[in-house]
Structure formats: structure tokens, C-alpha cells
Motif scaffolding. Structure first.
Motif, PDB file in Angstrom:
ATOM      1  N   VAL A  10       0.865  -1.184   0.000  1.00  0.00           N
ATOM      2  CA  VAL A  10       0.000   0.000   0.000  1.00  0.00           C
ATOM      3  C   VAL A  10       0.898   1.229   0.000  1.00  0.00           C
ATOM      4  O   VAL A  10       1.863   1.320   0.770  1.00  0.00           O
ATOM      5  N   GLU A  12       0.678   5.450   0.018  1.00  0.00           N
ATOM      6  CA  GLU A  12      -0.210   6.592   0.247  1.00  0.00           C
ATOM      7  C   GLU A  12       0.554   7.898   0.109  1.00  0.00           C
ATOM      8  O   GLU A  12       1.622   8.082   0.696  1.00  0.00           O
ATOM      9  N   LYS A  19      -3.590   6.797  -3.108  1.00  0.00           N
ATOM     10  CA  LYS A  19      -3.596   5.564  -2.324  1.00  0.00           C
ATOM     11  C   LYS A  19      -3.688   4.397  -3.297  1.00  0.00           C
ATOM     12  O   LYS A  19      -4.700   4.223  -3.981  1.00  0.00           O
ATOM     13  N   GLU A  21      -3.218   0.215  -3.637  1.00  0.00           N
ATOM     14  CA  GLU A  21      -3.080  -1.076  -2.973  1.00  0.00           C
ATOM     15  C   GLU A  21      -2.859  -2.161  -4.016  1.00  0.00           C
ATOM     16  O   GLU A  21      -3.573  -2.214  -5.019  1.00  0.00           O
TER      17      GLU A  21
END
Length: 342
Positions: A10, A12, A19, A21
């Protein structure tokens, strides 16, 4: 098979990634997507995580995108480092003038490396261990003194699209000289040029080399010759193999893995990488725009019955970059039916 360093990812607020993932990660991860979809940025984030934001690596990453001042940047005004480091944060935080800028990189449910910029103070945090300092001091001392904060780094090798710089290859060769790594590199070069008998690294008076370069001896010849004289494809292969054996128990990051190589070499290259990544416990992340690289990976997977690989497509959905993963079976169907995923 050894456990992977990261089983998921992940990211960010890192560069263009608000963001992102990716779950799961595999031993072999091939990233595709349109230009400006974040493929190279994912590699940079992984490098940032692996080096634990070590200064020299961070500065080189900024410098590769012309995001630093010139070589005499320490003589510039004190505001310069703030402008430099802000490039690492998502543009929304910069454009909106957020008083505190924060980014995070790591596994979804595990270790994370976090960086926070608040006014002129930069803080790094990893597993509860934090280190903060004045940002300008970081730039002032970091260029002459390797930044350490007592957290073990992950062995990582990064190959940009244009290939390794010559000074890097000297150091990497010295790391593996007189080990079985030399044989691994030779075997890789034989993929493209089976007549290569030996390879070494040194000066060659006949070619007036003033610095150490890779030199090869061909079957049936008595005189050595520079590797580069045999073509840029071999030079690219040499960089890949050299980086691979130096990434033992860590990560190999490759931008545009197809660069400089004929499409017919892709299946053989992936066979080599699949075999060596398992033996050396290396997790590979590579980007490509090439259908041949995708197809070559699939052919190598089928030949070696290697399921620990996947294709990752990055694309924009409602303005944000998202990841879609494809298993080896889905990859088989896509290549069979020529389904476009790049």
C-alpha cells in the motif's frame, strides 16, 4: 520457497499515487499501464522503502527526475531542500498548501515506512522507531555522511530504463567477483551470445580504456574484447544479471525490462529470471510497455510450471490510479486470446 519480504503493498500520498493497494504480491511482478499511470513511481516507492529513506538514495531518486538543484545545490538558498523534498508527496498536499505532509509505504497489514514534513522538520518512522531533524541539516550533512537510523535495509537493485551507469557496474562486480555469481552472469550472457567463454572486469590497454569495463573472451579467440563492442543488447543483459546476483535475499527493480532486447530473447530472459529469483530469494518488480515481454513471461511460466508470478495493470479510475492483478491462469488466457492489457 522463502517468504516474500512484502506479500502486499500500500502506497499513500507518494508522488502521483494518492492511495494504491496491490494485494497480493508475488515473487515476479510485472507492471503494465499507460504513460503516467505510476509504474515507475511504484518502483521508486519500493526503493524508498527498501533503503529506509537513506539520504543518498533519496537524493539520487530526486535527481533522476531533475527535482534537485545543480551539483552545487548546498550553496543555494535554504528554501531549496524544501522544494526538493516536496516532490515526493502527492500533488494535492502541495497544491493545497497542507501544513503537514505525510506519506506511507509498506504492506497492508504489516511494516510501514512513514515520512512527515511539517514546516522545516522532516520525520521518518518505521515500526515505532522515529527519527526527526531539520530538513536543511539533512541536505547539508547527508551528501558527505551516510544517513543511518539503525534500521536494517533490504538489499535492492534498481535498473533505470536507460540501464546502469558505468560506475555502478564496477562496484556491483566487485561484490560478486570470484563467486558463483560470475557463473550466473556468464550463463545470462550466453542467452544472447553462446560463444562467450569468459567475462571479467578490468582495463584493456589495447582499447585504451582508462577505467575498468566488462571484458569478454569468445570461443576460438585469443584476444579479449570489451563487452559493449558486441552490442547494446549484451550490455543490457549484463546489467540485468549483475543486478540480479547483487539483489540476493532482496528486490530487483527494473524499469522497462524489454529495453534494448530483441523480442525473441524475452522467453529466455524470463526463464533465467524465474530460475535465479527462486534460488537467490529475489522478489522482482518490473515495468513494461511490450506485449512481447508479457508473452515471454507467460511462456517461461508454462515451461517452468512457475505459478508465483503475476501481471499488475495500473490505470486511472475517476482520476485516481488503481491496480488490477492477473494470475498466471488469467495471463495464459490473455496471451492465448491476445487480450490487450497494456
Amino acid at each position: 520457497m522463502s517468504d516474500l519480504i512484502l506479500n502486499s503493498l500500500v502506497i499513500e500520498n507518494f508522488r502521483i499515487l494518492k492511495k494504491l493497494e496491490i494485494n497480493p504480491l508475488k515473487r515476479i511482478n510485472l507492471l503494465v499501464g499507460e504513460n503516467n499511470s505510476g509504474k515507475t513511481t511504484v518502483l521508486e516507492a519500493l526503493r524508498f522503502y527498501a533503503t529506509r529513506a537513506e539520504f543518498i538514495s533519496t537524493w539520487l531518486m530526486l535527481n533522476s527526475r531533475d527535482e534537485t538543484s545543480d551539483d552545487n545545490f548546498l550553496q543555494q538558498q535554504s528554501a531549496t531542500p524544501i522544494r526538493n523534498i516536496q516532490y515526493l508527496f502527492h500533488r494535492d498536499l502541495i497544491e493545497h498548501g497542507a501544513p503537514q505532509k505525510h506519506l506511507s509505504i509498506g504492506s497492508i497489514d504489516g511494516h510501514k515506512l512513514q515520512m512527515t514534513l511539517s514546516q522545516n522538520i522532516l520525520e521518518f518512522k518505521f515500526d515505532g522507531i522515529a527519527h526527526s531533524f531539520n530538513l536543511y541539516d539533512f541536505f547539508l550533512t547527508g551528501i558527505n555522511q551516510r544517513y543511518q537510523w539503525n534500521i536494517e535495509q533490504i538489499p535492492v537493485q534498481f535498473i533505470p530504463a536507460q540501464g546502469l551507469f558505468r560506475q555502478n557496474t564496477e562496484t556491483l562486480w566487485d561484490n560478486i567477483a570470484s563467486t558463483e555469481g560470475e557463473d550466473d552472469i556468464l550463463n545470462c550472457l550466453k542467452i544472447l551470445h553462446p560463444d562467450i567463454k569468459r567475462i571479467n572486469f578490468g582495463k584493456d590497454a589495447e582499447y585504451n580504456t582508462t577505467s575498468r569495463i566488462p571484458i569478454v573472451l569468445l570461443e576460438g579467440e585469443l584476444k579479449r574484447r570489451p563487452l559493449r563492442s558486441l552490442g547494446e543488447g549484451l550490455t543490457r543483459l549484463f546489467g540485468l544479471a549483475l543486478s540480479m546476483v547483487n539483489a540476493k535475499n532482496g528486490w530487483l527493480l527494473v524499469d522497462e525490462i524489454e529495453s534494448g532486447l530483441h523480442y525473441s530473447m524475452q522467453p529466455l530472459l524470463w526463464e533465467y529470471l524465474l530460475t535465479l529469483s527462486s534460488r537467490l530469494n529475489v522478489q522482482i518488480f518490473a515495468t513494461t510497455h511490450s506485449w512481447d515481454a508479457i508473452q515471454g513471461l507467460q511462456q517461461a511460466i508454462e515451461k517452468q510450471h512457475q505459478p508465483d508470478a503475476q501481471l499488475i495493470r495500473l490505470r486511472r479510475i475517476q482520476g485516481e490510479i488503481c491496480a488490477e492483478t492477473f494470475t498466471t491462469e488469467e495471463l495464459r488466457i490473455m496471451t492465448r486470446d491476445h487480450l490487450e492489457v497494456r
